[in-house]
Design a protein around this motif. Structure first.
Motif, PDB file in Angstrom:
ATOM      1  N   MET A   1      73.450 -39.278  80.405  1.00 21.35           N
ATOM      2  CA  MET A   1      73.186 -37.839  80.291  1.00 21.35           C
ATOM      3  C   MET A   1      74.020 -37.285  79.126  1.00 21.35           C
ATOM      4  N   THR A   2      73.380 -36.587  78.222  1.00 27.53           N
ATOM      5  CA  THR A   2      74.080 -36.049  77.055  1.00 27.53           C
ATOM      6  C   THR A   2      74.581 -34.634  77.358  1.00 27.53           C
ATOM      7  N   SER A   3      75.759 -34.300  76.799  1.00 25.51           N
ATOM      8  CA  SER A   3      76.308 -32.968  77.008  1.00 25.51           C
ATOM      9  C   SER A   3      75.589 -31.965  76.113  1.00 25.51           C
ATOM     10  N   LYS A   4      75.440 -30.775  76.639  1.00 23.46           N
ATOM     11  CA  LYS A   4      74.757 -29.725  75.895  1.00 23.46           C
ATOM     12  C   LYS A   4      75.702 -29.089  74.892  1.00 23.46           C
ATOM     13  N   SER A   5      75.185 -28.835  73.678  1.00 27.13           N
ATOM     14  CA  SER A   5      75.978 -28.131  72.689  1.00 27.13           C
ATOM     15  C   SER A   5      76.108 -26.673  73.114  1.00 27.13           C
ATOM     16  N   PRO A   6      77.267 -26.055  72.863  1.00 26.57           N
ATOM     17  CA  PRO A   6      77.411 -24.645  73.236  1.00 26.57           C
ATOM     18  C   PRO A   6      76.417 -23.780  72.468  1.00 26.57           C
ATOM     19  N   ALA A   7      75.941 -22.742  73.132  1.00 26.44           N
ATOM     20  CA  ALA A   7      74.997 -21.827  72.488  1.00 26.44           C
ATOM     21  C   ALA A   7      75.690 -21.112  71.339  1.00 26.44           C
ATOM     22  N   PRO A   8      74.975 -20.865  70.243  1.00 25.00           N
ATOM     23  CA  PRO A   8      75.593 -20.135  69.125  1.00 25.00           C
ATOM     24  C   PRO A   8      75.960 -18.725  69.553  1.00 25.00           C
ATOM     25  N   PRO A   9      77.024 -18.173  69.026  1.00 26.04           N
ATOM     26  CA  PRO A   9      77.412 -16.815  69.420  1.00 26.04           C
ATOM     27  C   PRO A   9      76.400 -15.785  68.930  1.00 26.04           C
ATOM     28  N   ARG A  10      76.107 -14.837  69.781  1.00 26.90           N
ATOM     29  CA  ARG A  10      75.213 -13.745  69.393  1.00 26.90           C
ATOM     30  C   ARG A  10      75.992 -12.539  68.888  1.00 26.90           C
ATOM     31  N   SER A  11      77.276 -12.477  69.224  1.00 30.11           N
ATOM     32  CA  SER A  11      78.113 -11.351  68.794  1.00 30.11           C
ATOM     33  C   SER A  11      79.492 -11.883  68.424  1.00 30.11           C
ATOM     34  N   ILE A  12      80.020 -11.388  67.306  1.00 34.66           N
ATOM     35  CA  ILE A  12      81.293 -11.881  66.763  1.00 34.66           C
ATOM     36  C   ILE A  12      82.144 -10.693  66.345  1.00 34.66           C
ATOM     37  N   LEU A  13      83.433 -10.739  66.670  1.00 35.15           N
ATOM     38  CA  LEU A  13      84.392  -9.754  66.189  1.00 35.15           C
ATOM     39  C   LEU A  13      85.419 -10.463  65.308  1.00 35.15           C
ATOM     40  N   VAL A  14      85.584  -9.977  64.081  1.00 32.71           N
ATOM     41  CA  VAL A  14      86.623 -10.467  63.175  1.00 32.71           C
ATOM     42  C   VAL A  14      87.702  -9.396  63.105  1.00 32.71           C
ATOM     43  N   VAL A  15      88.946  -9.788  63.353  1.00 35.21           N
ATOM     44  CA  VAL A  15      90.066  -8.857  63.403  1.00 35.21           C
ATOM     45  C   VAL A  15      90.976  -9.093  62.204  1.00 35.21           C
ATOM     46  N   ASN A 103      96.116 -10.585  67.886  1.00 28.07           N
ATOM     47  CA  ASN A 103      95.804 -11.617  68.876  1.00 28.07           C
ATOM     48  C   ASN A 103      95.478 -11.022  70.238  1.00 28.07           C
ATOM     49  N   ILE A 104      96.104  -9.913  70.584  1.00 28.44           N
ATOM     50  CA  ILE A 104      95.737  -9.229  71.826  1.00 28.44           C
ATOM     51  C   ILE A 104      94.289  -8.753  71.736  1.00 28.44           C
ATOM     52  N   ALA A 105      93.935  -8.189  70.589  1.00 28.47           N
ATOM     53  CA  ALA A 105      92.554  -7.735  70.403  1.00 28.47           C
ATOM     54  C   ALA A 105      91.578  -8.891  70.530  1.00 28.47           C
ATOM     55  N   SER A 106      91.904 -10.027  69.891  1.00 28.38           N
ATOM     56  CA  SER A 106      91.024 -11.189  69.973  1.00 28.38           C
ATOM     57  C   SER A 106      90.928 -11.715  71.400  1.00 28.38           C
ATOM     58  N   ALA A 107      92.073 -11.759  72.101  1.00 28.12           N
ATOM     59  CA  ALA A 107      92.089 -12.270  73.470  1.00 28.12           C
ATOM     60  C   ALA A 107      91.260 -11.395  74.408  1.00 28.12           C
ATOM     61  N   LEU A 108      91.295 -10.078  74.187  1.00 28.02           N
ATOM     62  CA  LEU A 108      90.539  -9.166  75.043  1.00 28.02           C
ATOM     63  C   LEU A 108      89.060  -9.118  74.694  1.00 28.02           C
ATOM     64  N   ALA A 109      88.746  -9.316  73.421  1.00 25.23           N
ATOM     65  CA  ALA A 109      87.365  -9.118  72.968  1.00 25.23           C
ATOM     66  C   ALA A 109      86.453 -10.297  73.262  1.00 25.23           C
ATOM     67  N   GLY A 110      86.970 -11.524  73.138  1.00 24.74           N
ATOM     68  CA  GLY A 110      86.116 -12.701  73.223  1.00 24.74           C
ATOM     69  C   GLY A 110      85.808 -13.122  74.648  1.00 24.74           C
ATOM     70  N   ARG A 111      84.540 -13.131  74.995  1.00 19.07           N
ATOM     71  CA  ARG A 111      84.143 -13.583  76.336  1.00 19.07           C
ATOM     72  C   ARG A 111      84.236 -15.090  76.467  1.00 19.07           C
ATOM     73  N   ARG A 112      83.886 -15.775  75.376  1.00 22.27           N
ATOM     74  CA  ARG A 112      83.738 -17.219  75.462  1.00 22.27           C
ATOM     75  C   ARG A 112      84.695 -17.970  74.543  1.00 22.27           C
ATOM     76  N   THR A 113      84.798 -17.520  73.311  1.00 26.74           N
ATOM     77  CA  THR A 113      85.606 -18.228  72.318  1.00 26.74           C
ATOM     78  C   THR A 113      86.541 -17.243  71.640  1.00 26.74           C
TER      79      THR A 113
END
Length: 384
Positions: A1-15, A103-113
């Protein structure tokens, strides 16, 4: 069984909650993210007064401001703090410095990555970042600031064939610049002199700027255009310095936004300036340029040349540097670069900068203009 690649992000925040130069040097990451995930919606979090020019970047949906929570661009809203506005709103968040705030902003904003940098100096300050960020990266103090975005992209598994800093402008900006040049009696070809920086320890001798401007005008037949920030003190100093010239320059004192400055520089034949954000903007346009540096660490903070290699940075620890059509002049003294705010550390005059002579600058002008003749820029209108 092959592992699934993560879905591409639909929303990105650059800080990038830093100064204008940092924000300009963060734009290569925007290109990498948009190239990898063209359908993703990219927002950017910056400080008020440092990143408004990003609102005209077609790769960015919305610009948020860390000091007010306000946002510009499509769907802008007011009234929320920025942390509440970004909380768990993005599939991917990236902070481009090692600051706690970003980094606080990044930690709070990202749901997945969540990507961010840590200093690697104090474990008690870095520990929470390593826990809350999915991709903590040690901050690379020894490389060019533009390459921080490269490390963030590589942490996400992206390839980095090139890094390109961009400042965009639109037709309204072009019309504004054209009208200002006409009103000052400017006809091409012209060259731009930006004789000031944010801090006085980065200033050169004003009379040498006047002498350089006159000699370039006489030897090259280029019309001088001088610019400054809107700061009233700087506007007054620009007028005083220009009065020293025998060949009166056209003054655009505090008249341009950063987007319009990029448009002005893209149409110029030469740029001469200091260690300032305007020099970083000039580099994005590919204009032949000569910049004067004092105590600043040039291998980290030199203007980024888009046509250069990804691994570019000033090849020497000090002294005159050449990258593409840029010459960066810095004295080859043992104490340079010290990275301090002048020799007194309090923002006074920098002797290493004051020691740069007019003849050195004119020699560098000859060099970059010869390089332009050998390999002229393409005028593609890519800034719009």
């Amino acid at each position: 069984m092959t592992s699934k690649s993560p879905a591409p992000p639909r929303s990105i925040l650059v800080v990038c909650i830093r100064l204008i130069g940092d924000v300009i040097l963060s734009t290569p990451l925007l290109g990498l993210l948009k190239s990898a995930w063209p359908e993703a919606r990219i927002d950017m979090l910056v400080g008020r007064g440092t990143g408004e020019f990003i609102e005209k970047d077609p790769r960015v949906r919305r610009v948020l401001y860390a000091d007010t929570g306000e946002s510009g661009g499509e769907g802008g809203t007011r009234g929320n703090t920025y942390l509440r506005a970004i909380f768990r709103q993005y599939d991917l968040s990236v902070n481009l410095n090692a600051s706690d705030r970003g980094n606080i902003a990044s930690a709070l904003a990202g749901r997945r990555t969540r990507v961010g940098f840590y200093s690697g100096v104090n474990w008690w300050k870095d520990g929470w970042k390593k826990i809350l960020l999915t991709h903590p990266v040690r901050f690379p103090y020894a490389i060019h600031v533009a390459r921080v975005g490269q490390l963030a992209a590589e942490a996400l598994g992206l390839s980095v064939p090139r890094l390109e800093a961009r400042v965009f402008w639109d037709r309204d900006d072009e019309e504004t610049v054209e009208a200002l040049l006409r009103s000052r009696g400017v006809s091409r070809p012209y060259f731009v002199v930006h004789p000031f920086a944010r801090w006085k320890y980065k200033f050169w001798k004003t009379e040498r700027f006047a002498e350089t401007s006159d000699l370039v005008t006489e030897r090259r037949g280029l019309q001088p255009v001088w610019t400054s920030s809107p700061d009233p003190g700087e506007v007054g100093l620009l007028q005083e310095t220009a009065a020293l010239c025998r060949r009166t320059p056209a003054l655009l004192a505090g008249a341009l936004s950063l987007n319009q400055m990029a448009c002005l520089l893209a149409g110029s034949s030469l740029y001469v300036g200091l260690d300032t954000a305007v020099s970083h903007i000039a580099a994005t346009t590919g204009v032949p340029m000569v910049v004067l540096y004092g105590p600043t660490i040039a291998e980290r903070w030199s203007p980024w040349i888009n046509d250069g290699p990804v691994a570019q940075q000033c090849p020497l620890p000090r002294g005159t540097q050449r990258v593409g059509k840029m010459v960066l002049i810095q004295k080859d003294w043992k104490c340079v670069p010290c990275g301090r705010a002048g020799c007194d550390g309090k923002g006074g005059e920098s002797p290493c900068l004051a020691a740069i002579g007019t003849a050195e600058v004119l020699e560098a002008v000859d060099e970059v203009l010869a390089a332009e003749v050998a390999n002229p820029r393409e005028t593609t209108g890519e800034g719009r």
